[in-house]
Design a protein around this motif. Structure first.
Motif, PDB file in Angstrom:
ATOM      1  N   ASP A 135       0.868  -1.185   0.000  1.00  0.00           N
ATOM      2  CA  ASP A 135       0.000   0.000   0.000  1.00  0.00           C
ATOM      3  C   ASP A 135       0.901   1.230   0.000  1.00  0.00           C
ATOM      4  N   TYR A 136       0.467   2.251  -0.714  1.00  0.00           N
ATOM      5  CA  TYR A 136       1.262   3.476  -0.757  1.00  0.00           C
ATOM      6  C   TYR A 136       0.353   4.634  -0.359  1.00  0.00           C
ATOM      7  N   ILE A 137       0.753   5.372   0.665  1.00  0.00           N
ATOM      8  CA  ILE A 137      -0.048   6.494   1.136  1.00  0.00           C
ATOM      9  C   ILE A 137       0.222   7.692   0.231  1.00  0.00           C
ATOM     10  N   LYS A 139      -1.850  10.590   0.239  1.00  0.00           N
ATOM     11  CA  LYS A 139      -2.132  11.807   0.983  1.00  0.00           C
ATOM     12  C   LYS A 139      -2.817  11.431   2.287  1.00  0.00           C
ATOM     13  N   ALA A 140      -2.444  12.103   3.345  1.00  0.00           N
ATOM     14  CA  ALA A 140      -3.077  11.874   4.639  1.00  0.00           C
ATOM     15  C   ALA A 140      -3.204  13.213   5.352  1.00  0.00           C
ATOM     16  N   SER A 146       5.057  11.681   2.329  1.00  0.00           N
ATOM     17  CA  SER A 146       4.909  10.226   2.414  1.00  0.00           C
ATOM     18  C   SER A 146       6.168   9.587   2.986  1.00  0.00           C
ATOM     19  N   ASN A 177       6.895  -0.970   7.494  1.00  0.00           N
ATOM     20  CA  ASN A 177       7.424  -0.109   6.433  1.00  0.00           C
ATOM     21  C   ASN A 177       8.658  -0.774   5.816  1.00  0.00           C
TER      22      ASN A 177
END
Length: 201
Positions: A135-137, A139-140, A146, A177
């Motif tokens: 999974d790649y974030i 935007k948070a 990131s 990670n």
């Protein structure tokens, strides 16, 4: 039929010759039956004292016992039927009577034998496979930048279930990670090297 069984069980020529040795050995029938009973008792977790069977030929009895245990475990591991066992033994120079006694005792103890074999190496569960996703974030709300991909790992483990009498599959899930995954891989490689060093010594 017998040839197909050998392929199914991956029987080596050496093991087959050792089984033939038992089929033609001078062990008396009553002692042979006692040996078989002791064999299945030991394999199913109820060991008895083998020395009472030694008689005047202890080396022969010890060798016969080792061969019987090996081939019985192979029969159970590959889930052979009573008829398949009898057919294989007759092909290995067992008399009809001895093959019948062996196959009968095998059939009677098959369930307990397979339960005992299933418990070997299953406490704790052992890893048989690994599944993963990335999974790649993008935007948070709480991150300005990131930190790279998140790895979702599932270790597929095999564990013997005593209730059903068979092996079951369980998955152990965790996320990490990139740095944590590299640490895990390094530690696993280090453990493998350590085990190889122990076995070579």
């Amino acid at each position: 039929m017998v040839f197909r069984l050998e392929i199914k069980m991956n029987i080596t020529e050496e093991l087959k010759n050792r089984v033939k040795f038992i089929g033609t050995s001078p062990i008396k029938d009553d002692l042979f039956k006692q040996l078989l009973e002791h064999n299945f008792s030991t394999l199913t977790g109820k060991p008895e004292n083998l020395s009472v069977l030694y008689n005047s030929k202890p080396d022969l009895i010890k060798e016969a016992h080792a061969i019987l245990m090996t081939i019985s475990a192979e029969f159970g591991r590959h889930d052979l039927t009573k008829e398949e066992v009898r057919s294989f033994l007759i092909d290995c120079n067992f008399s009809t009577g001895r093959a019948a006694v062996f196959s009968e005792l095998y059939d009677r103890n098959k369930r307990d034998l397979q339960v005992a074999l299933g418990k070997i190496g299953s406490h704790p569960p052992h890893i048989v496979d690994a599944e993963w996703k990335i999974d790649y974030i993008v935007k948070a709300s709480n991150l300005d930048h990131s930190e790279g991909p998140i790895f979702r790992i599932a270790l597929v483990t095999s564990k013997f279930d005593e209730d059903s009498g068979s092996k079951g599959i369980e998955r152990v899930y965790f996320t990490c990670n990139g740095q944590e995954l590299q640490d895990l891989v390094y530690k696993l490689k280090d453990a493998v090297r350590h085990c190889q060093r122990l076995t070579s010594e």
